[in-house]
Design an enzyme around this catalytic site. Structure first.
Site, PDB file in Angstrom:
ATOM      1  N   ASP A  25     -10.838   4.059  -2.365  1.00 42.58           N
ATOM      2  CA  ASP A  25     -10.883   3.164  -2.810  1.00 42.58           C
ATOM      3  C   ASP A  25     -11.471   2.192  -3.618  1.00 42.58           C
ATOM      4  OD1 ASP A  25      -8.657   3.742  -1.611  1.00 42.58           O
ATOM      5  OD2 ASP A  25      -9.230   1.253  -0.173  1.00 42.58           O
ATOM      6  N   GLU A 203      -1.904  -2.618   2.990  1.00 47.52           N
ATOM      7  CA  GLU A 203      -3.094  -2.356   2.701  1.00 47.52           C
ATOM      8  C   GLU A 203      -4.118  -3.050   1.798  1.00 47.52           C
ATOM      9  OE1 GLU A 203      -4.400   2.477   4.602  1.00 47.52           O
ATOM     10  OE2 GLU A 203      -4.220   2.241   2.478  1.00 47.52           O
TER      11      GLU A 203
HETATM   12  C1  FRU Z   1      -6.705   2.553   1.329  1.00 48.97           C
HETATM   13  C2  FRU Z   1      -7.578   2.419   2.529  1.00 48.97           C
HETATM   14  C3  FRU Z   1      -8.193   1.041   3.377  1.00 48.97           C
HETATM   15  C4  FRU Z   1      -9.376   1.300   3.972  1.00 48.97           C
HETATM   16  C5  FRU Z   1      -9.632   2.249   3.137  1.00 48.97           C
HETATM   17  C6  FRU Z   1     -10.754   3.456   4.049  1.00 48.97           C
HETATM   18  O1  FRU Z   1      -6.521   3.623   0.803  1.00 48.97           O
HETATM   19  O2  FRU Z   1      -6.677   2.990   3.977  1.00 48.97           O
HETATM   20  O3  FRU Z   1      -7.103   0.312   3.859  1.00 48.97           O
HETATM   21  O4  FRU Z   1     -10.267   0.313   4.445  1.00 48.97           O
HETATM   22  O5  FRU Z   1      -8.742   2.929   2.798  1.00 48.97           O
HETATM   23  O6  FRU Z   1     -11.645   4.133   3.384  1.00 48.97           O
END
Ligand code: FRU
Length: 495
Positions: A25, A203
């Site tokens: 992300d 998320e």
């Molecule tokens: C989304 C996610 C988030 C989390 C991060 C962990 O892709 O699962 O919810 O904070 O990636 O790397």
């Protein structure tokens, strides 16, 4: 045996990618002192997901990115999951002795052996425009016993009520909190039960206002919610959005609870959120997404590094056919990377075919208006060779824009990778308008002036460089066709 690593084989020429190792992300995007900051979920010791850090890059134009050292590393509270950053203009936090400064708000994730995982929100601040970060000694600043999944805080200043707002993902909903100082948070509301898609864990939410048709007196709030991958759905992870109203505490969704609006109709645009603090004179709302999918992100066939970001995209709300629609266009700064190859108007298919047959291109932009004629299907084939092609096409009967990556190159690393992804799009005045960005491992199609978007990864052989235009089961006219190669960004070498 010596293994030869071909690290640059699928390296994008004009998309952001980490020099080495794993990225997911985008995080903490904020504009401050003339610089766009891009942090990202980063595993510095491997090419698959692992203990998360925040990687960091800085740009003055959203095109060229300078790589910076890791900004946040795991500590006694856990590893560093996704989050956001803001400019604390009035030093509400007290970190900056009265001056403005950057504050990052992120999730500390820890999972002690034999007990449940904890996700808590924490702060870090920077006294040197994001070059180095100090974790707040009072961390964590927000925790919760009810939700195991409680993460990805996106914070913004809500002017009308003069307070900070945090939206974060809480299992299958989002929660909204308020704060005067970024340190003390009060619960305001929860949104999402029974509304929209619940195909996976919620998320990386975002919440921001946009004017409708550029009229500042008509504002709607846009909420992004990314939906995690689950085994039942071959689509994997994707992002939905809601339109509604927000008063500083509660989001009220317009429309029916069971309406699902997808941000992108390809497979590879996830966890996208927008930049904070872009100046009012600029006025744009710009976001970037992670150009991959949890379904297969850990298996994509790159070596030494993994994953890239989408192009940065400007968002707007426009009335189209009586409905308010979220429109996405690549940021205008990308136009300075263009090197024109040709630009022609009112040409026959034969002429277009002949012009394109001379080209061998791997990273470029196509801008076209195609007049629907008698053809059942038409469009472009990109990154083509004798046995590989990615089709960017349109089906006249079903009015569907699509990308078909079935024969796009390497696809066998995951059973759900190959396939065709489409979205409904009606012609306007009998024409389909297309902008397609092709790079060494991706295609992004913006059709109908930003209304229909498809972002897909592809892994073609480097010598699959053909470009074709096609019409099947009839003919079409090409109203206009422009091709530009795009200059590689600093550090990336065109091959
Ligand atoms: C989304 C996610 C988030 C989390 C991060 C962990 O892709 O699962 O919810 O904070 O990636 O790397």
């Amino acid at each position: 045996m010596v293994t030869i690593i071909n690290k640059e084989k699928y390296r994008p020429h004009y998309h952001f990618s980490p020099k080495d190792n794993w990225m997911n992300d985008p995080n903490g995007m904020v504009f401050f002192n003339g610089e766009y900051h891009l942090f990202y979920q980063y595993h510095p010791y491997g090419t698959t997901w692992g203990p998360m850090h925040w990687g960091h890059a800085v740009s003055t134009d959203l095109v060229e990115w300078e790589h910076y050292p890791i900004a946040l590393a795991p500590d006694e509270h856990g590893v560093i999951f996704s989050g956001s950053a803001v400019v604390d203009w009035k030093d509400s936090s007290g970190f900056f002795v009265g001056k403005p400064g950057l504050v990052a708000i992120f999730t500390h994730h820890c999972h002690p052996a034999g007990s449940r995982a904890h996700q808590r929100q924490s702060l870090a601040y920077s006294l040197d425009s994001g070059r180095s970060w100090i974790k707040y000694e009072g961390n964590p600043v927000l925790e919760n016993e009810r939700f195991v999944d409680f993460r990805d805080p996106k914070v913004f200043w809500h002017k009308p009520t003069e307070q900070w707002v945090m939206i974060l993902a809480s299992g299958q909903t989002v929660c909204i909190y308020n704060s005067p100082n970024l340190k003390d948070w009060t619960f305001a509301s929860e949104f999402g039960e029974g509304i929209g898609s619940h195909d996976g864990v919620w998320e990386c939410p975002d919440l921001f206002p946009l004017s409708v048709d550029g009229d500042p007196s008509k504002t709607k709030w846009v909420m992004f919610v990314s939906i995690g991958s689950s085994p039942e759905f071959s689509e994997g992870s994707r992002t939905q959005y809601f339109l509604g109203d927000f008063d500083g505490k509660t989001f009220v969704n317009d429309g029916e609870a069971d309406t699902v609006r997808w941000l992108d109709h390809g497979r590879d645009n996830y966890a996208g959120v927008s930049w904070s603090d872009i100046q009012e004179e600029d006025g744009r709302r710009i976001y970037i997404g992670w150009m991959s999918n949890w379904k297969y992100a850990n298996q994509t066939p790159t070596e030494g590094w993994r994953s890239a970001m989408t192009l940065p995209r400007e968002l707007s709300l426009e009335s189209r056919n009586g409905e308010i629609t979220l429109i996405q266009r690549p940021v205008r700064e990308l136009e300075k990377q263009r090197v024109p190859v040709f630009s022609i108007k009112e040409i026959s298919m034969e002429e277009a075919r002949a012009r394109l047959s001379e080209l061998r291109l791997n990273s470029y932009e196509i801008v076209a208006e195609l007049e629907t004629g008698t053809a059942e299907a038409f469009g472009f084939k990109v990154r083509a060779s004798a046995d590989q092609e990615t089709v960017i096409g349109y089906l006249s009967q079903s009015s569907e824009l699509f990308v078909d990556r079935t024969r796009s190159g390497q696809t066998d690393f995951h059973e759900d990778f190959a396939g065709r992804h489409g979205v409904k799009l009606e012609p306007v005045n009998g024409r389909i308008q297309l902008r397609a960005y092709v790079d060494c491992s991706s295609v992004e199609v913006f059709a109908g002036d930003g209304q229909a978007v498809i972002t897909d990864l592809i892994f073609p052989e480097p010598d699959a460089k053909g470009v074709e235009v096609y019409a099947a089961g009839g003919s079409i006219n090409l109203h206009s066709l422009e091709i530009y190669t795009l200059r590689p960004i600093k550090g990336e070498v065109a091959v």
